[in-house]
Design a protein around this motif. Sequence first.
Motif, PDB file in Angstrom:
ATOM      1  N   ALA A 102       0.815  -1.219   0.000  1.00 37.60           N
ATOM      2  CA  ALA A 102       0.000   0.000   0.000  1.00 37.60           C
ATOM      3  C   ALA A 102       0.850   1.272   0.000  1.00 37.60           C
ATOM      4  CB  ALA A 102      -0.940   0.008   1.204  1.00 37.60           C
ATOM      5  N   ILE A 103       2.029   1.203   0.586  1.00 38.52           N
ATOM      6  CA  ILE A 103       2.925   2.357   0.638  1.00 38.52           C
ATOM      7  C   ILE A 103       3.918   2.328  -0.513  1.00 38.52           C
ATOM      8  CG2 ILE A 103       4.709   3.519   2.003  1.00 38.52           C
ATOM      9  CD1 ILE A 103       3.277   2.465   4.515  1.00 38.52           C
ATOM     10  N   GLY A 104       4.478   1.156  -0.779  1.00 38.67           N
ATOM     11  CA  GLY A 104       5.524   1.010  -1.788  1.00 38.67           C
ATOM     12  C   GLY A 104       5.197   1.542  -3.168  1.00 38.67           C
ATOM     13  N   PRO A 105       3.977   1.310  -3.696  1.00 38.71           N
ATOM     14  CA  PRO A 105       3.690   1.770  -5.053  1.00 38.71           C
ATOM     15  C   PRO A 105       3.837   3.276  -5.253  1.00 38.71           C
ATOM     16  CG  PRO A 105       2.099   0.113  -4.414  1.00 38.71           C
ATOM     17  CD  PRO A 105       2.909   0.431  -3.185  1.00 38.71           C
ATOM     18  N   THR A 106       3.632   4.060  -4.191  1.00 39.51           N
ATOM     19  CA  THR A 106       3.823   5.509  -4.287  1.00 39.51           C
ATOM     20  C   THR A 106       5.223   5.913  -3.858  1.00 39.51           C
ATOM     21  OG1 THR A 106       1.478   5.894  -3.825  1.00 39.51           O
ATOM     22  CG2 THR A 106       2.960   7.757  -3.533  1.00 39.51           C
ATOM     23  N   LEU A 107       5.745   5.248  -2.841  1.00 40.76           N
ATOM     24  CA  LEU A 107       7.049   5.617  -2.301  1.00 40.76           C
ATOM     25  C   LEU A 107       8.174   5.367  -3.302  1.00 40.76           C
ATOM     26  CD1 LEU A 107       8.576   6.517   0.353  1.00 40.76           C
ATOM     27  CD2 LEU A 107       8.982   4.084   0.694  1.00 40.76           C
ATOM     28  N   TYR A 108       8.125   4.222  -3.972  1.00 43.71           N
ATOM     29  CA  TYR A 108       9.208   3.839  -4.886  1.00 43.71           C
ATOM     30  C   TYR A 108       8.807   4.102  -6.333  1.00 43.71           C
ATOM     31  CZ  TYR A 108      11.176   1.429  -0.845  1.00 43.71           C
ATOM     32  OH  TYR A 108      11.683   1.135   0.385  1.00 43.71           O
ATOM     33  N   ARG A 109       9.727   4.650  -7.086  1.00 39.93           N
ATOM     34  CA  ARG A 109       9.457   4.894  -8.506  1.00 39.93           C
ATOM     35  C   ARG A 109       9.441   3.591  -9.288  1.00 39.93           C
ATOM     36  NH1 ARG A 109       9.709  10.317  -8.547  1.00 39.93           N
ATOM     37  NH2 ARG A 109      11.231  11.325  -7.162  1.00 39.93           N
ATOM     38  N   ARG A 110      10.170   2.592  -8.777  1.00 34.65           N
ATOM     39  CA  ARG A 110      10.183   1.268  -9.418  1.00 34.65           C
ATOM     40  C   ARG A 110      10.122   0.194  -8.339  1.00 34.65           C
ATOM     41  NH1 ARG A 110      13.933   4.232 -12.146  1.00 34.65           N
ATOM     42  NH2 ARG A 110      15.584   3.511 -10.738  1.00 34.65           N
ATOM     43  N   LEU A 111       9.314  -0.836  -8.560  1.00 37.40           N
ATOM     44  CA  LEU A 111       9.219  -1.978  -7.670  1.00 37.40           C
ATOM     45  C   LEU A 111       9.460  -3.252  -8.482  1.00 37.40           C
ATOM     46  CD1 LEU A 111       6.083  -1.168  -5.456  1.00 37.40           C
ATOM     47  CD2 LEU A 111       8.439  -1.356  -4.660  1.00 37.40           C
ATOM     48  N   PRO A 112      10.014  -4.297  -7.854  1.00 35.29           N
ATOM     49  CA  PRO A 112      10.269  -5.540  -8.583  1.00 35.29           C
ATOM     50  C   PRO A 112       9.038  -6.436  -8.704  1.00 35.29           C
ATOM     51  CG  PRO A 112      11.073  -5.739  -6.346  1.00 35.29           C
ATOM     52  CD  PRO A 112      10.576  -4.319  -6.485  1.00 35.29           C
ATOM     53  N   PHE A 113       7.875  -5.874  -8.455  1.00 41.11           N
ATOM     54  CA  PHE A 113       6.619  -6.627  -8.562  1.00 41.11           C
ATOM     55  C   PHE A 113       5.485  -5.649  -8.829  1.00 41.11           C
ATOM     56  CE2 PHE A 113       7.845  -5.945  -4.105  1.00 41.11           C
ATOM     57  CZ  PHE A 113       6.837  -5.101  -3.687  1.00 41.11           C
ATOM     58  N   ASP A 114       4.380  -6.193  -9.315  1.00 35.24           N
ATOM     59  CA  ASP A 114       3.176  -5.403  -9.577  1.00 35.24           C
ATOM     60  C   ASP A 114       2.121  -5.825  -8.564  1.00 35.24           C
ATOM     61  OD1 ASP A 114       0.607  -4.563 -10.575  1.00 35.24           O
ATOM     62  OD2 ASP A 114       1.522  -4.248 -12.539  1.00 35.24           O
ATOM     63  N   VAL A 115       1.703  -4.897  -7.711  1.00 33.76           N
ATOM     64  CA  VAL A 115       0.779  -5.249  -6.630  1.00 33.76           C
ATOM     65  C   VAL A 115      -0.582  -5.700  -7.149  1.00 33.76           C
ATOM     66  CG1 VAL A 115       1.904  -3.738  -4.955  1.00 33.76           C
ATOM     67  CG2 VAL A 115       0.035  -2.844  -6.345  1.00 33.76           C
ATOM     68  N   ASN A 116      -0.915  -5.341  -8.382  1.00 36.18           N
ATOM     69  CA  ASN A 116      -2.208  -5.705  -8.943  1.00 36.18           C
ATOM     70  C   ASN A 116      -2.172  -7.004  -9.751  1.00 36.18           C
ATOM     71  OD1 ASN A 116      -3.806  -3.331  -8.119  1.00 36.18           O
ATOM     72  ND2 ASN A 116      -2.409  -2.210  -9.457  1.00 36.18           N
ATOM     73  N   LYS A 117      -0.987  -7.418 -10.192  1.00 39.94           N
ATOM     74  CA  LYS A 117      -0.907  -8.550 -11.112  1.00 39.94           C
ATOM     75  C   LYS A 117      -0.116  -9.747 -10.589  1.00 39.94           C
ATOM     76  CE  LYS A 117      -1.100  -5.552 -15.212  1.00 39.94           C
ATOM     77  NZ  LYS A 117      -0.377  -5.126 -16.446  1.00 39.94           N
ATOM     78  N   ASP A 118       0.777  -9.540  -9.627  1.00 37.95           N
ATOM     79  CA  ASP A 118       1.732 -10.589  -9.261  1.00 37.95           C
ATOM     80  C   ASP A 118       1.355 -11.404  -8.032  1.00 37.95           C
ATOM     81  OD1 ASP A 118       3.266  -9.885 -11.412  1.00 37.95           O
ATOM     82  OD2 ASP A 118       4.746  -8.727 -10.270  1.00 37.95           O
ATOM     83  N   PHE A 119       0.173 -11.162  -7.463  1.00 34.31           N
ATOM     84  CA  PHE A 119      -0.175 -11.845  -6.222  1.00 34.31           C
ATOM     85  C   PHE A 119      -1.599 -12.380  -6.247  1.00 34.31           C
ATOM     86  CE2 PHE A 119       2.877  -8.470  -5.203  1.00 34.31           C
ATOM     87  CZ  PHE A 119       3.934  -9.254  -4.752  1.00 34.31           C
ATOM     88  N   THR A 120      -1.817 -13.393  -5.435  1.00 33.95           N
ATOM     89  CA  THR A 120      -3.157 -13.880  -5.119  1.00 33.95           C
ATOM     90  C   THR A 120      -3.404 -13.558  -3.650  1.00 33.95           C
ATOM     91  OG1 THR A 120      -2.955 -15.728  -6.679  1.00 33.95           O
ATOM     92  CG2 THR A 120      -4.691 -15.860  -5.034  1.00 33.95           C
ATOM     93  N   TYR A 121      -4.313 -12.654  -3.385  1.00 32.74           N
ATOM     94  CA  TYR A 121      -4.606 -12.269  -2.002  1.00 32.74           C
ATOM     95  C   TYR A 121      -5.532 -13.312  -1.371  1.00 32.74           C
ATOM     96  CZ  TYR A 121      -2.370  -7.964  -3.382  1.00 32.74           C
ATOM     97  OH  TYR A 121      -1.442  -7.050  -3.833  1.00 32.74           O
ATOM     98  N   LEU A 122      -5.157 -13.769  -0.177  1.00 30.85           N
ATOM     99  CA  LEU A 122      -5.823 -14.919   0.438  1.00 30.85           C
ATOM    100  C   LEU A 122      -6.626 -14.582   1.682  1.00 30.85           C
ATOM    101  CD1 LEU A 122      -2.832 -17.399   0.057  1.00 30.85           C
ATOM    102  CD2 LEU A 122      -4.898 -17.291  -1.356  1.00 30.85           C
ATOM    103  N   GLY A 123      -6.351 -13.468   2.336  1.00 26.80           N
ATOM    104  CA  GLY A 123      -7.146 -13.092   3.496  1.00 26.80           C
ATOM    105  C   GLY A 123      -6.390 -12.205   4.462  1.00 26.80           C
ATOM    106  N   GLY A 124      -7.128 -11.483   5.284  1.00 30.95           N
ATOM    107  CA  GLY A 124      -6.530 -10.627   6.300  1.00 30.95           C
ATOM    108  C   GLY A 124      -6.171 -11.412   7.545  1.00 30.95           C
ATOM    109  N   LEU A 125      -5.240 -10.890   8.325  1.00 35.24           N
ATOM    110  CA  LEU A 125      -4.831 -11.517   9.576  1.00 35.24           C
ATOM    111  C   LEU A 125      -5.004 -10.577  10.767  1.00 35.24           C
ATOM    112  CD1 LEU A 125      -1.555 -13.382   8.487  1.00 35.24           C
ATOM    113  CD2 LEU A 125      -3.845 -14.341   8.796  1.00 35.24           C
ATOM    114  N   TRP A 126      -4.454  -9.359  10.692  1.00 36.02           N
ATOM    115  CA  TRP A 126      -4.511  -8.452  11.837  1.00 36.02           C
ATOM    116  C   TRP A 126      -4.426  -7.005  11.389  1.00 36.02           C
ATOM    117  CZ3 TRP A 126       0.157 -11.247  11.056  1.00 36.02           C
ATOM    118  CH2 TRP A 126       1.230 -10.459  10.630  1.00 36.02           C
ATOM    119  N   GLN A 127      -4.815  -6.129  12.309  1.00 37.64           N
ATOM    120  CA  GLN A 127      -4.533  -4.698  12.212  1.00 37.64           C
ATOM    121  C   GLN A 127      -4.000  -4.245  13.572  1.00 37.64           C
ATOM    122  OE1 GLN A 127      -7.221  -1.970  10.401  1.00 37.64           O
ATOM    123  NE2 GLN A 127      -7.904  -3.394   8.834  1.00 37.64           N
TER     124      GLN A 127
END
Length: 326
Positions: A102-127
Amino acid sequence: MAGQLHLTRRAALAAGITALAAPAVAQVQWPAGPIRFIGIFPPGGGTDILSRIWCQRMAEITGEQFVVENRSGSAGNIGTEAIARATPDGRTIGLASVAPLAIGPTLYRRLPFDVNKDFTYLGGLWQLPNLLVVNNEVPAKTVPELIALVKANPGRFSYASSGSGTTVHLSGAMFATMAGLDMVHVPYRGGAPAHIDLLGGRVHMIFDNIPQGLQSAREGKVRALAVTSTERSPQAPEIPTMAEFLPGFEINSWGGVMGPAGLAPPMVQRIAALTRQALESPEVVARFRDNGATIWPASPEELASFRAANERAFAPIIRASGAQVE
């Protein structure tokens, strides 16, 4: 092995828990064989503690071996990339965290992954919120006293973080921006080494994840001044919120579980169901609470949606702080 946790069926049977979970597991089975859980921060920090609590319960429910592998560095980006590059067979999952997702996509000009394409989100754990703590050599005992002290000594006070782009970092950046302070940011490769230097007096303050910071404060090793949530923490109601002194101040950390892109929908449903089952355990609820965290049983869809909304919320804060990096 340092940084790894092996949890086996034998340990689960010794605890007398596996048999109780059998009816639910009969309907929802994890794929057979050891499961590697990639922790994206160093061992010993708040998120690592919470991850291991969840993994232990998952091992008890499934009867499978869970191996926690800490792949830290670059504010969680190294471990997050390892999750993205894993084979999508359910054998490798890992921590979904606010910092890289959530922070990295704005903080870094380049990331080694795409938060929208490279993951399968499985569930929340904590806040959980962060906790502003200062080392005992800092004379300030309240947030207003700390603001006055730092303003009177521009550039002389430092705040540690678990890495650029973490909520620990942005909490400090937001504090400096909202209070008009000139402070030095000192990033570390995780919360545990940052906390060690705070205890040693090498840095003045940190907006630590609440489990570690609160424990040290109660042991008298540091002084806790405020939490970053809008409401006081049930674990420490005597500690005020930052918003009581700086209206509008709010930053919370969160953690979930995810795998690489391409996990089959039936596998996603099975892992999500087992995750929810683990979070319903009274022991997990109690241990999370003791570590300052709130159970967050978000579905895969809810986690993905929340991540995107959180990215949008953090973007103006990051830009205003001037914290963007290459």
